[in-house]
Motif scaffolding. Structure first.
Motif, mmCIF file in Angstrom:
data_model
loop_
_atom_site.group_PDB
_atom_site.id
_atom_site.type_symbol
_atom_site.label_atom_id
_atom_site.label_comp_id
_atom_site.label_asym_id
_atom_site.label_seq_id
_atom_site.Cartn_x
_atom_site.Cartn_y
_atom_site.Cartn_z
ATOM 1 N N PRO A 7 -102.830 -0.424 35.877
ATOM 2 C CA PRO A 7 -101.684 0.451 36.116
ATOM 3 C C PRO A 7 -101.609 1.540 35.040
ATOM 4 N N ILE A 8 -101.292 2.756 35.465
ATOM 5 C CA ILE A 8 -101.265 3.872 34.525
ATOM 6 C C ILE A 8 -100.186 3.678 33.461
ATOM 7 N N GLU A 9 -99.154 2.926 33.804
ATOM 8 C CA GLU A 9 -98.081 2.699 32.842
ATOM 9 C C GLU A 9 -98.533 1.928 31.604
ATOM 10 N N TYR A 214 -108.159 15.410 43.140
ATOM 11 C CA TYR A 214 -108.283 14.490 42.007
ATOM 12 C C TYR A 214 -108.539 15.271 40.714
ATOM 13 N N ASN A 217 -105.490 17.528 39.538
ATOM 14 C CA ASN A 217 -104.355 16.795 38.971
ATOM 15 C C ASN A 217 -104.724 16.082 37.675
ATOM 16 N N ARG A 305 -98.000 11.830 33.739
ATOM 17 C CA ARG A 305 -98.184 10.607 34.534
ATOM 18 C C ARG A 305 -98.033 10.911 36.027
ATOM 19 N N HIS A 306 -97.101 11.781 36.339
ATOM 20 C CA HIS A 306 -96.897 12.204 37.732
ATOM 21 C C HIS A 306 -98.194 12.797 38.310
ATOM 22 N N GLU A 309 -100.792 10.196 38.835
ATOM 23 C CA GLU A 309 -100.538 9.424 40.065
ATOM 24 C C GLU A 309 -100.994 10.201 41.299
ATOM 25 N N ARG A 312 -104.639 9.833 41.512
ATOM 26 C CA ARG A 312 -105.004 8.508 42.021
ATOM 27 C C ARG A 312 -104.883 8.473 43.543
ATOM 28 N N ASP A 313 -103.783 9.008 44.041
ATOM 29 C CA ASP A 313 -103.573 8.987 45.491
ATOM 30 C C ASP A 313 -104.547 9.885 46.241
ATOM 31 N N ILE A 328 -110.502 6.127 38.515
ATOM 32 C CA ILE A 328 -109.082 5.805 38.362
ATOM 33 C C ILE A 328 -108.792 5.456 36.898
ATOM 34 N N GLU A 332 -106.047 6.645 33.519
ATOM 35 C CA GLU A 332 -105.428 5.745 32.553
ATOM 36 C C GLU A 332 -105.752 6.176 31.119
#
Lengths: 339, 339
Positions: A7-9, A214, A217, A305-306, A309, A312-313, A328, A332
């Motif tokens: 998870p990026i968080e 990708y 972003n 982070r936005h 994401e 990633r999508d 991906i 991170e």
């Protein structure tokens, strides 16, 4: 942990996130490095000297890795991804050389900037040489579609740099205007680097668009994290001094946010610092305190982070693979540099 | 007199020699100019402003005329010569912008140099933008062969400029070394401009080589005449002050010849002037007297005439046409600027 989407968080140690990608591209990357060294050669002595100063100075080679990974992930089996990856790195290196002249920077990646060692003149001209070599390599691949994407990126990058000249000391710059600048000056090359992979692999349009998105972003996230680090990272991690942007009077997202959230008096402080050039170390400490007061650094990381994401999508529809996982994880890595 | 081959030895009034070419290419050139204006456009305000400052400043557009004439002379009926001619002019304009920064020039074609009006930063970046646009236009033509020639020229030009940095104040530079510099920094673009004409016309290799050779030798002659004019022409004819090369400590052929032919004392004078930067107007007058004493300006013109003759012979096998006559007259024009 390789192959697992993190998870990026999550806060991870810097560098961990690129390991998988570095490992996957290693055989290709060795060939890219060999081409880079060969094509930085010239009978004109100064050229390889300066080019190697930059090339050996330990950049992460993130952009050419994107080209290699994107091509391989799309099943490409030829040789042209090597050449295009080297082109992308040369375009980037040329931009750095010209940037240092434009910004009058003293340092680059923790070493003296080329312009400090050989002068502005040589930096401008060796940049031009590397840009020329980049185009020659693209031409070698014979892919007009890749040439189209990369030559377009070259003009957009220059436009972005010019935009930055006019926004540089302009505190009225808003977030959208700032995004337009970094989309052009930084993200466009990430986007092009990723896009030419599926292009030479002969992939379908939606796949090409996915990689472009990708890259774009990721590039935005990367630049915003750089902006945050310039006010919060340690000098050693960044390879340049904290506060460079402040001293150069550069508008970056932390300042855009802080200025707009502040009081009249605080705005006067920013104007005197960035427009007025009153940017002592003491005032840098005050600036960082203000940025913290308004959560401007944290919120810059949140904005990054936005975009991570979104990146990633963009790859979400692609089928699972070690390549996809590695790309991906790069997102991170990018965010983890600042947290 | 149009269509008649005039001996290169004859002294003619400047400009007369390009009239035939200008007339022949006029319809095509109008389209080139329209493309140039369109492609110098950008939403980023500063870019068209600076680009137009240079584009409108009355350059002769000799290089794009070569592309147009070469293509037409080879029977080309398509549209791509227009696009390639505009590319060539953009490459040239980008080089001028970067040159002014490198040379720290104040004037360009009798106007303030862009860097004096908008700063070095903008000159570097707008140069990059125009170079990017040049490549985009080449890509539009879809001719990989033309792309190959022009991207190669881009690297060679940059190499030549870097070579010039190291020879700049080095009085030991000999004629061959100096020729290597101007072959790269000036003649390579003339050669490429002429070569891409027959390339898009689908001409045979010997024809392509003939035009390349014509362009290369015209470029050498052109640069040598420029060198001679800098010590002998009038300021109004040249669009810049006499003695610019002297004040900048630049090695040019007149100085190469004069230095090697002079006494020890005279050599000391040149070293103090060019290497030592002691280049007052009074010393410029002394320099011109020395150049005259050793016939260094006349002999530079004689050398230029040699290359003009080579250029003429390069086209000798081509069948007679108004185009061919016009290209020969350009050689005449080139030499006549200095006599």
């Amino acid at each position: 942990m390789s192959g697992v989407v993190v998870p990026i968080e999550g806060g991870r140690s810097p560098k961990a996130g690129v390991e998988a990608l570095v490992k996957l591209v290693r055989p290709d990357m060795e060939r890219v490095n060999a081409i880079i060294l060969a094509k930085a050669g010239s009978n004109v002595e100064l050229i390889p000297e300066i080019a190697r100063h930059l090339i050996d100075s330990g950049g992460k080679r993130l952009r050419p890795m994107l080209t290699l990974a994107a091509a391989r992930m799309c099943g490409y089996q030829g040789e042209h991804h090597i050449t295009l990856a080297a082109s992308v790195e040369f375009m980037h290196t040329a931009t750095l050389l010209h940037d240092d002249v434009v910004d009058q920077s003293d340092m680059r990646r923790g070493k003296l900037a080329a312009r400090m060692l050989w002068g502005n003149e040589a930096s401008v001209l060796v940049g031009d040489f590397l840009l020329g070599q980049a185009f020659r390599m693209m031409v070698e691949t014979g892919s007009l579609a890749a040439l189209n994407v990369l030559s377009h990126a070259a003009t957009v990058i220059a436009e972005g740099e010019v935009m930055q000249l006019s926004t540089a000391k302009n505190l009225e710059t808003n977030e959208d205007e700032y995004l337009e600048v970094i989309r052009a000056k930084t993200a466009a090359l990430f986007a092009a680097a990723a896009e030419v992979g599926p292009i030479i692999a002969g992939s379908d349009k939606p796949v090409i668009s996915a990689f472009r998105s990708y890259g774009m972003n990721l590039g935005l996230a990367f630049q915003l994290i750089d902006d945050a680090l310039d006010y919060g990272g340690s000098a050693s991690a960044l390879g340049k001094n904290v506060g460079d942007d402040f001293r150069e009077g550069k508008m970056t997202l932390p300042v855009v946010l802080c200025y707009r959230r502040g009081t009249d008096e605080e705005r006067r402080f920013w104007r005197e610092s960035l427009e007025g050039g009153n940017a002592s170390d003491e005032r840098l400490a005050d600036a960082i305190a203000l940025l913290r007061k308004y959560d401007a650094i944290d919120d810059t990381v949140a904005r990054a982070r936005h975009y991570a994401e979104m990146a990633r999508d963009a790859l979400a529809p692609m089928k699972s693979s070690a390549w996809k996982d590695a790309l991906i994880e790069v997102l991170e890595f990018c965010i983890s540099r600042a947290v």
